[in-house]
Design a protein around this motif. Structure first.
Motif, mmCIF file in Angstrom:
data_model
loop_
_atom_site.group_PDB
_atom_site.id
_atom_site.type_symbol
_atom_site.label_atom_id
_atom_site.label_comp_id
_atom_site.label_asym_id
_atom_site.label_seq_id
_atom_site.Cartn_x
_atom_site.Cartn_y
_atom_site.Cartn_z
ATOM 1 N N GLY A 43 26.409 4.499 -12.624
ATOM 2 C CA GLY A 43 27.058 5.482 -11.470
ATOM 3 C C GLY A 43 26.750 6.671 -11.321
ATOM 4 O O GLY A 43 27.199 7.382 -10.433
ATOM 5 N N ARG A 44 26.212 7.403 -12.558
ATOM 6 C CA ARG A 44 25.804 8.647 -12.604
ATOM 7 C C ARG A 44 24.492 9.092 -12.428
ATOM 8 O O ARG A 44 24.200 9.684 -11.698
ATOM 9 C CB ARG A 44 26.758 9.195 -13.878
ATOM 10 C CG ARG A 44 28.429 9.032 -13.709
ATOM 11 C CD ARG A 44 28.885 9.678 -14.897
ATOM 12 N NE ARG A 44 28.507 11.189 -14.921
ATOM 13 C CZ ARG A 44 28.629 11.921 -15.907
ATOM 14 N NH1 ARG A 44 29.103 11.558 -17.096
ATOM 15 N NH2 ARG A 44 28.075 13.287 -15.930
ATOM 16 N N LYS A 45 23.754 8.440 -13.633
ATOM 17 C CA LYS A 45 22.254 9.005 -13.786
ATOM 18 C C LYS A 45 21.622 8.137 -14.775
ATOM 19 O O LYS A 45 22.109 7.475 -15.706
ATOM 20 C CB LYS A 45 22.247 10.653 -14.367
ATOM 21 C CG LYS A 45 22.776 10.759 -15.667
ATOM 22 C CD LYS A 45 22.705 12.096 -15.888
ATOM 23 C CE LYS A 45 23.570 12.825 -17.271
ATOM 24 N NZ LYS A 45 23.409 14.090 -17.373
ATOM 25 N N ALA A 46 20.471 8.318 -14.648
ATOM 26 C CA ALA A 46 19.189 7.484 -15.480
ATOM 27 C C ALA A 46 18.438 8.688 -15.976
ATOM 28 O O ALA A 46 17.921 9.313 -15.223
ATOM 29 C CB ALA A 46 18.445 6.252 -14.748
ATOM 30 N N VAL A 47 18.241 8.664 -17.360
ATOM 31 C CA VAL A 47 17.546 9.650 -18.003
ATOM 32 C C VAL A 47 16.342 8.813 -18.507
ATOM 33 O O VAL A 47 16.293 7.941 -19.482
ATOM 34 C CB VAL A 47 18.408 10.176 -19.176
ATOM 35 C CG1 VAL A 47 17.269 11.406 -19.774
ATOM 36 C CG2 VAL A 47 19.556 10.811 -18.878
ATOM 37 N N VAL A 48 15.309 8.997 -17.924
ATOM 38 C CA VAL A 48 13.932 8.363 -18.162
ATOM 39 C C VAL A 48 13.301 9.073 -19.400
ATOM 40 O O VAL A 48 13.118 10.515 -19.188
ATOM 41 C CB VAL A 48 13.293 8.104 -16.892
ATOM 42 C CG1 VAL A 48 11.753 7.413 -17.252
ATOM 43 C CG2 VAL A 48 13.675 7.297 -15.899
ATOM 44 N N SER A 53 12.277 12.357 -17.001
ATOM 45 C CA SER A 53 12.902 12.803 -15.654
ATOM 46 C C SER A 53 14.320 12.358 -15.764
ATOM 47 O O SER A 53 14.672 11.278 -16.341
ATOM 48 C CB SER A 53 12.267 12.416 -14.341
ATOM 49 O OG SER A 53 12.069 11.048 -14.333
ATOM 50 N N THR A 54 15.114 12.785 -15.005
ATOM 51 C CA THR A 54 16.522 12.353 -14.890
ATOM 52 C C THR A 54 16.649 12.093 -13.260
ATOM 53 O O THR A 54 16.564 12.754 -12.423
ATOM 54 C CB THR A 54 17.623 13.515 -15.133
ATOM 55 O OG1 THR A 54 17.362 13.921 -16.593
ATOM 56 C CG2 THR A 54 19.064 13.144 -14.936
#
Length: 497
Positions: A389-394, A408-409
């Protein structure tokens, strides 16, 4: 007449077969031993012509006594009983190298080759790379080993005194390999040259052979550790200056939204590129999650042992795993998903599968719940730290091609829904369904076709001695702590015998 004694043979080989020449070395040996042991009488020890001529007879069957025993064992690097027993024949001297090469060629033909001369001189052990490992080579001294009935060791026999020269401090990596003959096979035992040098100093002072723990038997467990660690270590040593210089640019790379240097421009080895990409991704994820209050979920791209080995040996990886523990909340911990298609397992040998098992065991040891999916559709999934629900830190560094990493975020709703679906599917497709680490690791061993009783028993044996004695790290960027931790953890599940 039977075979001459080893003492008689060595005198001829070294050109000491007259009393005057031998006396010079005998006196020097006594003085050296006196300094090492503090036994002053050795500094004034001399050998008479009559005694020397009696010892030098090819069929002499007696044994010198008192300080003569100490000095002779120091000079020739073997026990007094070996020295005045019949010398090995040329065929017997050739046997250990020949058998060691045959065993290695039989067990690891695609990744290992042992080249040793028949004369007893040191040879070369070539290790072929795979995936993120590019191969390396080490010097190796192959000797006969016999079982020590009084302890759980094998004893290395050095009839020609070859070890003294081989074990001198050197810049190159080296291994002492003991070959023990069984009824229908040969066992190989490994000791790092640095450890062997220290063991030789102790053995010489006691007048005993060098002992190698039987736990250091070369098999798929110890070979996998040695194979991966030596390649990572040698590559990082070669790249040390370049990595140190580039580390000053880390803050600049972290500040850029989408940027990574090309590995060709930095001229890094495969090991150096892996370390630099991994180190950046670890710091990038740590920075992006430093304010996270929810427990993140992780997806990782490693599928083979060569890709998973950095978890065991990169120093920053161990710190990264420890830091992940801060996300534990009310008994809940984070999870990490691996996608390992069955086809990928079918293309790897057992020693690499053992490395993957060790890496996952280390994560479970740190309280991380590991999930494993086998669907090929997820094989190319990003390495990502996902906060639902907030972010994905690739943060990818495994199989990224020319760039050292891809980071990337992402916070767009559509992308977050895709990652949410992937992690939801992982929960449904997970083949590690047991409620506890032991059960999950047993299920993983079955999937990897690794015998559970064998691997846990061997892990316990090696953990009791640690891996640093049979293969040591030299780069400041590596540590054996993670591998030792994984071995100890798996060893606790070994069956009681």
């Amino acid at each position: 007449m039977g075979r001459p004694t080893l003492f008689h043979v060595e005198l001829k080989r070294r050109g000491w077969n007259n009393w005057e020449e031998f006396s010079v070395h005998y006196v020097d040996g006594g003085r050296t031993l006196a300094k090492q042991t503090g036994q002053r009488r050795l500094a004034t020890a001399r050998v008479g012509r009559t005694s020397f001529e009696r010892w030098a007879k090819p069929d002499y069957s007696g044994r010198p006594r008192a300080e003569a025993t100490q000095i002779l064992e120091h000079l020739f690097g073997c026990s007094i009983d070996e020295l005045f027993s019949p010398a090995l024949t040329a065929a017997e001297l050739r046997q250990p190298p020949t058998e060691a090469a045959a065993v290695i060629d039989d067990l690891w033909p695609s990744t290992s080759r042992l080249i040793v001369p028949a004369t007893g001189a040191a040879g070369m052990w070539e290790l072929t790379g795979r995936d993120s490992l590019a191969g390396t080579a080490a010097a190796v001294q192959v000797m006969t080993a016999i079982h020590d009935g009084d302890s759980d060791d094998v004893l290395v026999v050095d009839p020609a005194g070859d070890l003294k020269h081989f074990l001198r401090p050197a810049a190159r990596r080296g291994f002492l390999m003991g070959v023990e003959e069984h009824a229908d096979s040969h066992g190989l035992y490994i000791l790092d040259a640095g450890s062997a040098r220290r063991a030789q100093a102790v053995a010489s002072s006691r007048g005993t052979p060098i002992a190698i723990p039987r736990a250091y038997l070369l098999d798929d467990l110890t070979y996998g550790i040695l194979w991966s660690l030596t390649q990572l270590d040698d590559g990082l040593l070669a790249d040390d200056r370049a990595l140190d210089a580039e580390s000053h640019n880390l803050d600049m790379y972290l500040a850029l939204p989408r940027s990574a240097p090309n590995r060709q421009l930095l001229e890094l080895t495969a090991a150096g590129a892996s370390w630099w990409g991994s180190a950046f991704c670890a710091q990038y994820i740590g920075r992006e999650l430093q304010d996270a209050s929810d427990i993140p979920l992780f997806w990782t791209r490693e599928q083979r042992g060569a890709e998973a080995a950095p978890w065991l040996f990169f120093r920053h990886k161990i710190d990264y795993l420890r830091n992940t523990g801060r996300f534990a909340d009310g008994g809940q911990t984070t999870s990490r998903v691996f996608c390992v298609p069955e086809a990928a397992i079918g293309r790897t040998e057992r020693y690499e599968r053992v490395l993957l098992l060790l890496a996952i065991a280390l994560m479970e040891r740190h309280g991380i719940r590991v999930r494993l999916v086998t669907e090929p559709a997820y094989a190319a999934m990003d390495g990502v730290a996902f906060v639902p629900g907030r972010k994905a830190v690739v943060a990818n560094w495994v199989r990224t091609g020319e760039p050292l990493w891809a980071a990337s975020t992402i916070s767009g709703r559509a992308d977050l829904r895709s990652y949410n679906t992937a992690f939801g599917d992982a929960g449904q497709l997970d083949i590690l369904t047991a409620p506890d680490p032991k059960g999950r690791l047993q299920e993983l061993a079955r999937f990897l076709d690794i015998d559970w009783a064998w691997v846990t028993t061997r892990c316990r044996a090696v953990a009791e001695h640690g891996i640093s004695h049979f293969v040591r790290t030299r780069s400041r960027l590596l540590t054996s702590e993670g591998a030792d931790d994984a071995l100890s953890f798996l060893g606790t599940f070994a069956p009681n015998i």
